[in-house]
Scaffold this active site. Sequence first.
Site, PDB file in Angstrom:
ATOM      1  N   ASP A 288     -28.120  -2.852  22.054  1.00 34.43           N
ATOM      2  CA  ASP A 288     -28.252  -4.154  21.409  1.00 34.43           C
ATOM      3  C   ASP A 288     -26.900  -4.831  21.229  1.00 34.43           C
ATOM      4  OD1 ASP A 288     -30.992  -4.086  21.148  1.00 34.43           O
ATOM      5  OD2 ASP A 288     -30.971  -3.290  19.112  1.00 34.43           O
TER       6      ASP A 288
ATOM      7  N   ARG B  95     -30.703   2.692  13.810  1.00 38.20           N
ATOM      8  CA  ARG B  95     -30.172   1.934  12.675  1.00 38.20           C
ATOM      9  C   ARG B  95     -31.141   1.915  11.491  1.00 38.20           C
ATOM     10  NH1 ARG B  95     -28.605  -3.608  13.940  1.00 38.20           N
ATOM     11  NH2 ARG B  95     -29.754  -3.624  15.900  1.00 38.20           N
TER      12      ARG B  95
ATOM     13  N   ARG C 213     -30.347   0.239  27.267  1.00 39.36           N
ATOM     14  CA  ARG C 213     -29.895  -1.135  27.036  1.00 39.36           C
ATOM     15  C   ARG C 213     -29.529  -1.317  25.559  1.00 39.36           C
ATOM     16  NH1 ARG C 213     -34.269  -4.909  30.288  1.00 39.36           N
ATOM     17  NH2 ARG C 213     -34.068  -3.926  32.327  1.00 39.36           N
TER      18      ARG C 213
END
Length: 292
Positions: A63, A212, A61
């Site tokens: 972001d 990230r 899933r």
Amino acid sequence: MSPQLRECDVVRVRLDLAYDGREFSGWARQRVRRTVQEEIEEALRVVMRREETPELTVAGRTDAGVHARGQVAHVDLPDDVWAEHADHLLRRLAGRLPMDVRVFRVSEAPAHFDARFSAIWRRYAYRVTDHPGGVDPLQRGHVLWHNWPLDLDAMNEAAGNLLGEHDFAAYCKKREGATTIRTLQRLEWVRRADGVLEATVKADAFCHNMVRALVGAMLFVGDGHRPPEWPAKVLAAGVRDSAVHVVRPHGLTLEEVGYPADDELEARNLASRNKRSLMVGPGGAGGAAGCC
């Protein structure tokens, strides 16, 4: 597909898909925001003329703002519905879906296939440029601009110290009851011919913000603000360091999801479910929710 599915005259269908994440609030359905899941599920409902909306299970899933080139999902369809629509489903989806999401392959899945639990690795790419003039306007939605020169060798030295199985709590947004132990299989940077630096990040799964945050730490090394050994020290400390910034999502793309041979799918599903059985709480499914 499990024997239980066959007994109920249901076919498990695999979808290979891609999307530009800029205008999406992530993969998972939300009440008032546009999501990839909702767009595809609604398109399936319309083209198959169903009253009920089919429910997709996805490999990861992503972001809000994150892109995908090699996302995988599955959906369970009644046998007669699949038989009626199989030959035309791909083309009809192309006509119904918006241009920023595409399904490129629709196929009957092998026995025991599960887009989420069968996956053995996910591979992401993060792209950044340190060009003093900024990002090529034609790549602005997929490349981050870093306003400092970056040392590729220093970033790769830092990356090598992070490989293997670790508790990545220092690089993840914690979720109640969810483990942050992951196996980072590959992390390396190259500078492309056009000057863009591209990180390849591959792991068995990812926890929330992990990619990230790792990229943010290595950019801090690349521009000389921290030494190459610093990201590994942060990892070993096991707590978030205020100097580790979670970089913006638009530079990140899910490139590929890996699965074992068909005859190994059942064992993989069992191993994945057992490994994640202690995770209770939203997003506690080993990188399948709110990822990267």
